[in-house]
Design a protein around this motif. Structure first.
Motif, short mmCIF file in Angstrom:
data_model
loop_
_atom_site.label_atom_id
_atom_site.label_comp_id
_atom_site.label_asym_id
_atom_site.label_seq_id
_atom_site.Cartn_x
_atom_site.Cartn_y
_atom_site.Cartn_z
N SER A 12 53.56 43.11 16.75
CA SER A 12 54.16 42.61 15.64
C SER A 12 53.92 42.90 14.60
CB SER A 12 54.91 41.80 16.02
OG SER A 12 54.15 40.68 15.77
N GLN A 40 56.09 45.60 7.77
CA GLN A 40 57.83 46.03 8.00
C GLN A 40 58.38 46.22 6.53
OE1 GLN A 40 60.16 42.71 9.25
NE2 GLN A 40 58.62 43.10 11.36
N ARG A 90 57.11 50.28 5.80
CA ARG A 90 58.60 51.17 7.11
C ARG A 90 59.34 50.96 5.95
NH1 ARG A 90 59.15 49.55 12.47
NH2 ARG A 90 60.14 48.16 11.58
N ARG A 91 60.30 49.97 5.77
CA ARG A 91 61.49 50.02 5.16
C ARG A 91 61.44 51.04 3.91
NH1 ARG A 91 61.90 45.64 4.02
NH2 ARG A 91 62.28 44.70 6.21
N ASP A 134 55.24 40.60 7.82
CA ASP A 134 56.24 41.46 6.35
C ASP A 134 55.76 42.09 5.64
OD1 ASP A 134 57.23 39.46 8.42
OD2 ASP A 134 56.38 37.66 6.46
#
Length: 413
Positions: free
Chosen positions: A385, A391, A394-395, A388
């Motif tokens: 996974s 992520q 990537r956003r 933070d």
């Protein structure tokens, strides 16, 4: 196209007699005909009738057995042949001697000497001539109306009213239970109504129903019914109670043989045929049953006294039977229920088959073989996974404009 008539067969009782006369067992006769011993037993009891090639082979074998029995009797009594031949020679010319008076045709205008005096004395008035149709007054009561053909329902009702009361009393001697005896007889008559063409042509319709009622009453699964666990009130008379207990202590086959022979009054071959046993076996069962009853009731050692006491025991109990229309309607309801159950089962089977065909795969997919570790190659590690920060990056990359000049010309700092 015409159908060839069936080969005639002797009655069932004579079939059994021919087999026993030639010292053949049912198994031996079945082997010679090419059927099972149970089939021969059913043929000799009259429950079924052979057909086709089996009927022809059975008729031919019975004819051979009859000839062997006749030859055996002739060998044991050689004087019977000449005696019969002499009798035939004596009786041959007798018919030719009788027409001797006819050889003298004398004119006899008045036939007073020939007629009997009684018929001529009936017309008392002498003024009436001899040609007066006086005898025509006598046959007037004789012509009876032509018998009206009964419908199947009327014939069944007549058979039920004739045989049901006695069959209920006989079945009570076998079971000792009033309701079970009544139900067994009603169920047997319902079965007879379902097979009415066969029962109507049977030589002994009451015997057909009696065999079905006895089989149902003595079925072993009757003990599993909840009603069988509750005892019924015994007969009021102590003697009847003792006799009924002695009968119920007998094995079912011995009890049935005793009731048929000493209660109903059948002879030994008919008893053996109805119980589907050989004549010696039926005789042994009868003797053992009589001995067992005589041990408990010495006064019933005489068969005549036993027969009378069985009739009294069956008659002392008030055992009623349902009306014929209700029995027929009950049989028809059972037949409709079985028909609908069969139709429902068939529909469910067809639906299940259709669903299986609809959802089943149309092609074969070979199964994937399980993976195996290879020496020297590290196992493949799956991606874990994202954190933070990853992520968020990537956003951000996904939200920015991907086709701007910034990506082509980097700006100066």
């Amino acid at each position: 196209m015409t159908r060839r008539p069936a080969t005639p067969l002797p009655p069932p009782k004579e079939r059994r007699h021919l087999r026993e006369t030639t010292a053949l067992t049912q198994a031996q006769l079945a082997e010679r005909v090419g059927v099972a011993p149970g089939t021969v037993r059913a043929w000799e009891s009259g429950r079924t009738t052979p057909r086709g090639r089996k009927r022809e082979a059975y008729a031919k074998l019975l004819k051979t057995l009859a000839e062997e029995a006749a030859a055996g009797r002739a060998a044991r009594d050689p004087a019977s042949g000449p005696r019969n031949a002499a009798g035939a020679n004596r009786t041959g010319p007798e018919p030719e001697a009788h027409p001797e008076p006819e050889a003298h045709p004398q004119p006899a205008p008045h036939p007073e000497p020939d007629p009997r005096p009684e018929p001529e004395a009936r017309p008392e008035p002498e003024g009436h001539p001899q040609t007066l149709p006086e005898p025509a007054s006598e046959p007037l009561p004789e012509p009876r109306p032509a018998p009206v053909a009964l419908t199947p329902a009327q014939a069944f009702d007549a058979l039920y009213e004739f045989g049901a009361p006695a069959l209920v009393r006989q079945t009570y001697l076998l079971t000792g239970r009033r309701e079970q005896a009544r139900e067994s007889v009603e169920r047997a008559f319902q079965t007879a109504w379902e097979h009415w063409p066969e029962v109507a042509r049977d030589r002994d319709p009451v015997g057909w129903v009696r065999a079905a009622a006895y089989e149902y009453a003595l079925s072993p699964w009757q003990r599993l019914r909840p009603r069988h666990r509750r005892p019924e009130p015994p007969p009021a008379d102590p003697g009847d109670r003792t006799l009924l207990n002695a009968l119920l202590r007998l094995p079912p086959r011995h009890r049935r043989t005793l009731v048929l022979y000493d209660g109903v009054g059948l002879d030994l071959p008919e008893t053996a045929a109805e119980t589907e046993a050989s004549t010696p076996a039926a005789a042994h069962r009868l003797l053992h049953a009589r001995e067992a009853v005589a041990d408990r009731l010495p006064a019933l050692a005489d068969p005549q006294v036993l027969h009378r006491r069985l009739a009294e025991l069956a008659s002392n109990e008030r055992l009623g039977a349902a009306r014929p229309p209700s029995v027929r309607r009950g049989g028809e309801r059972r037949a409709r229920f079985r028909t609908r159950a069969a139709i429902a089962f068939t529909v469910a089977l067809i639906g299940t088959t259709a669903l299986t065909l609809r959802t089943a795969p149309t092609h074969y997919e070979p199964p994937v073989s399980p993976g195996q570790a290879v020496r020297g190659v590290p196992p493949r590690v799956a991606q874990g996974s994202l954190s933070d920060e990853e992520q968020e990056l990537r956003r951000k990359l996904r939200d920015q404009w991907q086709g701007g000049p910034e990506r082509l010309r980097p700006g100066l700092e």
